[in-house]
Design a protein around this motif. Sequence first.
Motif, PDB file in Angstrom:
ATOM      1  N   GLU A 157      22.536  25.925 -11.751  1.00  0.00           N
ATOM      2  CA  GLU A 157      22.681  26.627 -10.465  1.00  0.00           C
ATOM      3  C   GLU A 157      23.672  27.781 -10.584  1.00  0.00           C
ATOM      4  N   ARG A 158      23.616  28.682  -9.595  1.00  0.00           N
ATOM      5  CA  ARG A 158      24.577  29.776  -9.515  1.00  0.00           C
ATOM      6  C   ARG A 158      25.747  29.349  -8.646  1.00  0.00           C
ATOM      7  N   MET A 159      26.902  29.956  -8.902  1.00  0.00           N
ATOM      8  CA  MET A 159      28.043  29.772  -8.005  1.00  0.00           C
ATOM      9  C   MET A 159      28.114  30.992  -7.096  1.00  0.00           C
ATOM     10  N   LEU A 160      28.461  30.787  -5.835  1.00  0.00           N
ATOM     11  CA  LEU A 160      28.615  31.899  -4.896  1.00  0.00           C
ATOM     12  C   LEU A 160      30.036  31.922  -4.375  1.00  0.00           C
ATOM     13  N   THR A 204      28.635  37.745 -14.166  1.00  0.00           N
ATOM     14  CA  THR A 204      28.504  38.396 -12.856  1.00  0.00           C
ATOM     15  C   THR A 204      27.063  38.834 -12.626  1.00  0.00           C
ATOM     16  N   LEU A 205      26.351  38.174 -11.701  1.00  0.00           N
ATOM     17  CA  LEU A 205      24.961  38.546 -11.418  1.00  0.00           C
ATOM     18  C   LEU A 205      24.873  39.508 -10.246  1.00  0.00           C
ATOM     19  N   CYS A 206      25.780  39.343  -9.277  1.00  0.00           N
ATOM     20  CA  CYS A 206      25.746  40.175  -8.069  1.00  0.00           C
ATOM     21  C   CYS A 206      27.188  40.294  -7.601  1.00  0.00           C
ATOM     22  N   VAL A 259      27.390  36.483  -6.554  1.00  0.00           N
ATOM     23  CA  VAL A 259      26.617  35.451  -7.258  1.00  0.00           C
ATOM     24  C   VAL A 259      27.065  35.429  -8.718  1.00  0.00           C
ATOM     25  N   LEU A 260      27.525  34.263  -9.176  1.00  0.00           N
ATOM     26  CA  LEU A 260      28.058  34.121 -10.529  1.00  0.00           C
ATOM     27  C   LEU A 260      27.235  33.090 -11.303  1.00  0.00           C
ATOM     28  N   ALA A 261      27.084  33.329 -12.604  1.00  0.00           N
ATOM     29  CA  ALA A 261      26.376  32.386 -13.469  1.00  0.00           C
ATOM     30  C   ALA A 261      27.386  31.750 -14.410  1.00  0.00           C
TER      31      ALA A 261
END
Lengths: 349, 349
Positions: free
Chosen positions: B50-53, A33-35, A43-45
């Motif tokens: 890349e990031r997932m949103l 979890t980035l944001c 925003v997920l990594a």
Amino acid sequence: MAQQKKRTEIAELGEFGLIDRLTAGFAPHDATTLCGAGDDAAVLAPPAGERMLLTTDSLFEGVDFDLTYFPLRHLGYKAVTAAVSDLLAMNATPSQIAVSLGVSSKLPVEALDDLYEGIRFACSEHKIDLVGGDTRASMTGLVIGMTAVGHAPEERIVRRSGARQHDLICLTGNLGAAYMGLQLLEREKRVLADVADPEPHFAGYEYLLEKYLKPRPRTDIVAALAEEKIVPTAMIDLSDGLSSDLMQLCRASHCGARIYLECIPIARQTSALAEEMHADPVVAALHGGDDYELLFTVPLSMQEQVARLGLVDIIGHITPEPTGCFLVTPDGSDIRLKAQGFPESEKSN
Amino acid sequence: MAQQKKRTEIAELGEFGLIDRLTAGFAPHDATTLCGAGDDAAVLAPPAGERMLLTTDSLFEGVDFDLTYFPLRHLGYKAVTAAVSDLLAMNATPSQIAVSLGVSSKLPVEALDDLYEGIRFACSEHKIDLVGGDTRASMTGLVIGMTAVGHAPEERIVRRSGARQHDLICLTGNLGAAYMGLQLLEREKRVLADVADPEPHFAGYEYLLEKYLKPRPRTDIVAALAEEKIVPTAMIDLSDGLSSDLMQLCRASHCGARIYLECIPIARQTSALAEEMHADPVVAALHGGDDYELLFTVPLSMQEQVARLGLVDIIGHITPEPTGCFLVTPDGSDIRLKAQGFPESEKSN
């Protein structure tokens, strides 16, 4: 005299104030979890080389729950269980949820606090992050939309479609308890409808109430399968009832099944209440739903490994597709399984 | 004589039959979709590095739409726009959606076919995959829950929180058209409520109806920003109205803003209908909502690059936080912006 509970109208806080209040105290647990909540999107990594898994689920007041006896704290917990359970059924690790609420103005902010307390507790217990907390007005009842995200390496992902002839059919926990818990709550609601200070009688059936009101997702099973290096050939979670969910697995795998009545685990309290209410515990187990147990298949050669799990019953085996899905009774009769709640399209044998 | 439209009850198909019917014909467009609808969860392969949103959104009958004049085909399209727009506001590429419907039994299957036709059209137009199609009974109206997933390299993701003093405030398209479209539909509904064969008068206002009933997500802007190598400092999509959404961006970025009334683009049809209905087009532009345009900020030095986009108006600039958010009128007066629809907590200057 009972103390008056504080009642804050949703309009007093405004939309942003409400979302801030509800989503406060959700510290991120997961490195992916980035944001989280608070922007247009989370925003997920995703872990390098792993797949992301995504599922959505909704609970509707009046259809899926009755607020006259469903504590909101438990409802929040159960909504997380329902969403997370679909990820576990793919053998994945849940990592995030996003909640989308439709709320009628008759609910005070304190009720939503309770709902979110249950969500927060479930997130903390299962190390999941809340990454979205949208709340909208609904003209009617409470609607809980839940999106869950998880991850898994490709080689550990289990679909519904991989069951093969002779595979063993394995089941976690016991069945029908949640359904009998619901029957008990509905009975007490009817009995006490016109009573001023109702005192419902639940003694001796606490387990059934917990299975209905606060079912736990079987994260322990996914961990145990990894520990024993078992990758099931197919898996599904039991939300609609054993009969319907087994038929879905067989339909996706193009196979049939035979399950044995005496192998289906039914808890003592389930049988006791069924007897008291002149109901059939087997019907509760087959069609009750809401169990959130896992049903999976493994090759016949894995029987010993499955036994070592210690958490699982083997209830039958996979057959060729043309033979269909059957329940075998102790006297050897075959009863064709049906998906309850929808019109029959075939005759029972 | 009008031909009788076929009406199939949802119960005739059953849950699985219904889901199969609705999700048929959704061929995967995106390489990141490994397994779509039909299992417990969708399986996605995030692009390496890349990031997932992730974003969720819900639309409620009676609050967000009125089925007396909202064609279900357009509603399906608009629900996709609303969800995808949140991903565009992060400067991400949308790739998947999952739909979770609550449906009352009064709607026939053919109505859901229409809804899904709109969803299918939007998916095809924007190269998005449908990866979940859950449909449940609702005791009340239609509820459309939409989850959207996208992806982006970390360095291109734009949050709400990055706006800095002196940044230019940029806006796509024009504002207030969707709101005036809604006013027109509501007026014709009132006027024609008791008429046997109603013939609403929409001539000359087709653009307003399209902006309300079938708004297009600004995928072109995200593409154009990439082409011009512009990464905005902050971005948000306009769903609640310019005033409220600009205030959210400023709140997240800890800054103030000044926007100029004569710079706010308002379409000719919007002004014409507002005049006809004795309404103020500026109020529609500031508080109307449902525009699904993008509002973003860039450093002052990027003014020429932004001009080259050709799709964007510069409507103001970012100020220090203590100065607050203001609309400047042509005569030089400052009017403090308010978030419409919620109680005021500060006085206007």
